[in-house]
Design an enzyme around this catalytic site. Structure first.
Site, PDB file in Angstrom:
ATOM      1  N   GLY A   1       1.012  -0.846  -0.711  1.00  0.00           N
ATOM      2  CA  GLY A   1       0.213  -0.081   0.008  1.00  0.00           C
ATOM      3  C   GLY A   1       0.680   0.901  -0.088  1.00  0.00           C
TER       4      GLY A   1
ATOM      5  CB  CYS B   1       2.229   6.362  25.005  1.00  0.00           C
ATOM      6  SG  CYS B   1       2.324   8.209  26.408  1.00  0.00           S
TER       7      CYS B   1
END
Lengths: 154, 382
Positions: free
Chosen positions: B71, B322
């Protein structure tokens, strides 16, 4: 973000997690907008030599894996230590205690140190004691940051 | 330990039948498809077969399918290839803020070369605003690139409407359909799309293979020069086993498989919303890909929840601060205008055909426990 086994162990089974009933002081640091919020509760007792020691300690943390793991190790390192000793705990010791942190997460250890120092600051202030100038300064900085959080959350 | 894989938007397990189809092309049928002898011819035939399968599925022509390494390469080829080939016509591109990093970073690279890019905003569901698109169109606009379904929240864009606007203005329209291919209706001719990016490993095919479907007559420049493979648009020896696996994976993905995934996803969503308090479902409530459910669990942080689930053998993802190496909050959730704590507490569950009702039940049971555990030690109570 890849954490080592020790960090994950502290994160999965955190020591001293939760709230302390009737604490002598609470250190609150962090800001949800930036990421982590950390509260450290302490109970102080005099040992047989008359020195004040951290008899019990607990934490509450909103944050990532590293924030919870550093909170856990900090409470473990400090429990039973005198206040003087506790004030000397450094980020380096916390990181070493965890066997290292990913570079991007090193700042989490600073948060834990600050929360601990803030709790001690609150304790000293409450008991009308002399506060070292550096600790006073650190407190002022923390207060600025936490102000916004307190207003939002509590 | 029981393992439940709910990260199928990241990648999916290879289907056994796909693996079986691929194996001969590693073992005995290892010829180079460019060789003129028997072994070359059998490799060539296998590639052409996949080309036909994909063309049929998209209502495109086989010679419009250009195989790539995946992709990311296909999106780069579409954006840079169109931009470089059409710069005499104009240097303006329109995309949206919630695109995949490969689209956004290809656009940013073009900006450095002097192109101008408009990054359209989205609404609170992640839906592009059509009126903003119409406003953004200029005389020198050469390309509009809007993804079909978002990889983090699953929101499905009105690509047919967008294609129509592009058609009226004579602008090329590209859509990244990596997540939606074989899951949502996609018709190259009927929808009048110029370029479509697809790949194999999101639909139980192998990693390392994808394609850019390019409408015949489209003015585009290759990025890789060499022996002139893939109609001169993508040089390099073809990944024959990968392409064979791609074809097989597409053949297997039918509407029953899609409905199975949707049903599992809906079951998961219903239980989470019913049984856990202070949860928000992100993305569009209806116009959402069958496989994706993104939630914000207030009072806790996404990475922590993902790794607590990980410790119990449940694998999902976060797009929150995070999780990424950059420590930057998800650009997709940020674009939805969520509150900081909603962005922090976001976790994505994405389902595949291998998942079962039992797995989903187990996952939700553990999820409930871990959400409660983390909330117990959080100073922030929603």
């Amino acid at each position: 973000m890849i954490y080592n086994k020790k960090v994950l162990e502290h994160f999965t089974n955190p020591r001293n997690a939760g709230e302390l009933k009737d604490p002598d002081a609470i250190g609150k640091v962090g800001n949800i907008v930036c990421g982590d919020v950390l509260w450290i509760y302490i109970k102080v007792k005099k040992d047989k030599d008359g020195k004040e020691v951290i008899d019990d300690i607990k934490f509450k943390t909103f944050g990532c894996v590293a924030a919870i793991a550093t909170s856990s190790i900090t409470t473990e390192l400090v429990k039973g230590k005198t206040i003087e000793e506790a004030l000397k705990i450094t980020e380096k010791e916390i990181i070493e205690g965890l066997g290292g942190l990913p570079k991007a997460k090193v700042h989490c250890s600073l948060l834990a140190v600050r929360a601990l120092r803030e709790a001690i600051y609150q304790y000293l202030k409450k008991s009308g004691r002399e506060i070292p100038e550096w600790l006073e300064k650190e407190h002022e900085r923390i207060e600025k940051q936490t102000d916004a959080v307190e207003k939002r959350l509590c | 330990m029981k393992r439940v894989y709910l990260d199928n938007a990241a990648t999916t397990p290879l289907d056994e039948a796909v693996l079986e189809a691929m194996l001969p092309f590693f073992r005995e049928k290892y010829g180079n498809a460019s060789s003129i002898h028997e072994m070359g011819r059998e490799a060539r035939e296998a590639i052409e077969k996949t080309r036909e399968i994909i063309a049929k599925r998209l209502n495109a022509e086989p010679n419009e399918i250009v195989f790539t390494s995946g992709g990311t390469e296909a999106n780069n080829l579409a954006i840079k290839g169109i931009a470089l080939a059409n710069k005499d016509k104009g240097k303006h591109i329109i995309t949206q803020v919630t695109e995949h990093a490969c689209v956004l970073n290809a656009c940013r690279w073009l900006e450095k070369l002097g192109y101008e890019v408009t990054y359209l905003p989205v609404d609170k569901y992640g839906m592009v605003k059509i009126e903003e698109l119409e406003k953004a169109v200029r005389k020198d606009t050469i390309l509009v690139s809007i993804m079909h379904a978002n990889n983090e929240i699953g929101t499905i864009q009105p690509i047919q409407e967008i294609a129509k606007i592009c058609r009226e203005h004579g602008i090329y329209f590209h859509t990244d359909a990596c997540q939606s291919f074989c899951k949502e209706p996609l018709d190259m001719k009927k929808m009048e799309i110029d370029l479509i990016t697809i790949n194999a490993h999101k639909l139980h095919g192998p990693k390392g293979v994808g394609a850019l479907v390019i409408k015949e007559g489209t003015k585009i420049t290759p990025l890789l020069h060499g022996g002139g493979h893939e109609f001169g648009l993508r040089s390099g020896t073809e990944n024959v086993p990968g392409i064979v696996g791609f074809g097989k994976a597409v053949e297997i993905m039918n509407s029953q498989v899609v409905e199975k995934i949707r049903k599992l996803r809906d079951g998961l969503t219903d239980r989470i919303l019913k049984e856990i308090e202070n949860v928000r479902l992100n993305g569009h409530p209806e116009k959402r890909l069958c496989s994706i459910a993104n939630f914000s669990f207030l009072g806790i942080e996404g990475e922590s929840l993902v790794l607590r689930l990980d410790s119990k053998g449940i694998y999902c993802s976060t797009a929150s601060a995070c999780s990424s190496k950059k420590l930057e909050p998800s650009h997709v959730l940020k674009a939805l205008n969520l509150k900081p704590e909603e962005i922090q507490g976001a976790v994505r569950f994405s389902l595949g055909k291998q998942n079962s009702v039992e797995e989903i039940d187990y996952a939700v049971d553990v999820l409930k426990e871990e959400v409660a555990n983390l909330r117990k030690i959080s100073p922030y109570q929603p």
